[in-house]
Write a protein that holds these residues in place. Structure first.
Motif: not given
Length: 317
Positions: A32-55
């Motif tokens: 569900q989290a990945r789907r929300l990110f995709r719907t916001l228009g953001f690319a997925e990053h697999g298991d990389a540490r690519a997210y912040t507290a703002a996300d």
């Protein structure tokens, strides 16, 4: 949402979380989290540490309300609207700012740190302007909804006059002039159309480069809008000619867009309109004041999706 310098400079945070950790902190499944990110228009990053507290904070807003979890379909629709709108706005802003910045620098030179430079140009003042504009538009949208509810139980459906204006021969024109020139034409076209639509208390639903779609509550206001667009675009010898189609009837208001037969018919009518002329359907013609507007039926002709239609040409008396 990545580990490159410009994005870090703009976001102001170092990405330290994986998508799974974001989902865990928000309290929703990872898919569900990945789907929300995709719907916001953001690319997925697999298991990389690519997210912040703002996300994490953003997904909490989408996934939960003060009363409890938000319906996923509602969250996805809201996310889609935000993502599409913000992506276009960001591209628009960066393109405009960088172009003017590069024009002011010696040939071959660019800002050393694009992310920090763009952030400095926009910054908190622009965020305040963004929130201000959103609140004003939100208030106007609620007022429109309440007005519709006073007349109809369904706030998503209402009778409107729909206008479609497009540039004549845009494809051929784009093959004949430079990219800079075609970009300037599109920018001027959208800006002038937007000014006219706002002046006549209409709404610019969307622009498509060589065309704009707008609506008015009143058919006469829609005619005045169409007339204004022709005056500021088609009558300007520096600009290409335009055609405008108007149709009136019930439309569905959904996701910031409008749908229904009048929308499609307005677009189809531009295909039979002469340069710098307004073509309307009979529903619109019948609602225009005859003491102000002259109307003349044109020969009936097949219109894709509507069978045989008798368009009406209108002009000020």
């Amino acid at each position: 949402m990545s580990d490159n310098g410009p994005e870090r400079a703009i976001q102001g945070e170092e990405p330290e979380l994986t998508a799974a950790e974001v989902a865990q902190q928000v309290g929703i499944p990872i898919d569900q989290a990945r789907r929300l990110f995709r719907t916001l228009g953001f690319a997925e990053h697999g298991d990389a540490r690519a997210y912040t507290a703002a996300d994490v904070a953003a997904l909490r807003i989408l996934a939960h309300s003060p009363e409890g979890p938000v319906d996923l379909d509602i969250a996805l629709n809201v996310a889609r609207g935000i993502g599409i709108t913000m992506a276009r706005l960001a591209d628009w802003e960066v393109g405009e700012i960088v172009q003017h910045a590069d024009d002011g620098l010696p040939d071959g030179q660019h800002a050393d740190d694009p992310g920090a430079w763009v952030a400095a140009q926009l910054g908190e003042r622009f965020e305040s302007l963004l929130v201000y504009a959103w609140r004003r538009h939100l208030a106007a949208a609620v007022a429109r909804m309440e007005s519709v509810r006073a007349l109809d139980d369904d706030p998503h459906t209402t009778d409107l006059s729909v206008g479609f204006a497009d540039i004549v021969g845009f494809t051929a024109l784009s093959n004949e002039v430079s990219r800079e020139r075609i970009g300037e034409l599109v920018e001027v076209f959208e800006a002038r159309c937007g000014d006219v639509i706002a002046r006549e208390k209409g709404r610019l639903i969307k622009s498509m480069g060589d065309a704009v779609l707008f609506v008015n509550d009143d058919p006469m206001a829609a005619f005045t809008t169409a007339e204004g667009i022709i005056n500021v675009i088609g009558r300007d010898p520096r600009m290409p000619d335009v055609r405008v189609g108007l149709a009136t009837g019930g439309v569905v208001l959904r996701l910031g867009d409008v749908f229904g037969p009048p929308v499609n018919l307005a677009a189809r009518l531009t295909q039979v309109a002469r340069r710098n002329r307004i073509i309307v359907d009979h529903a619109t013609a019948d609602l225009l004041p005859p003491d102000q507007i002259e109307s003349r039926p044109l020969p009936a002709r097949p219109v894709r999706g509507f069978g045989v239609v008798e368009p009406v040409t209108v002009r000020r008396a």
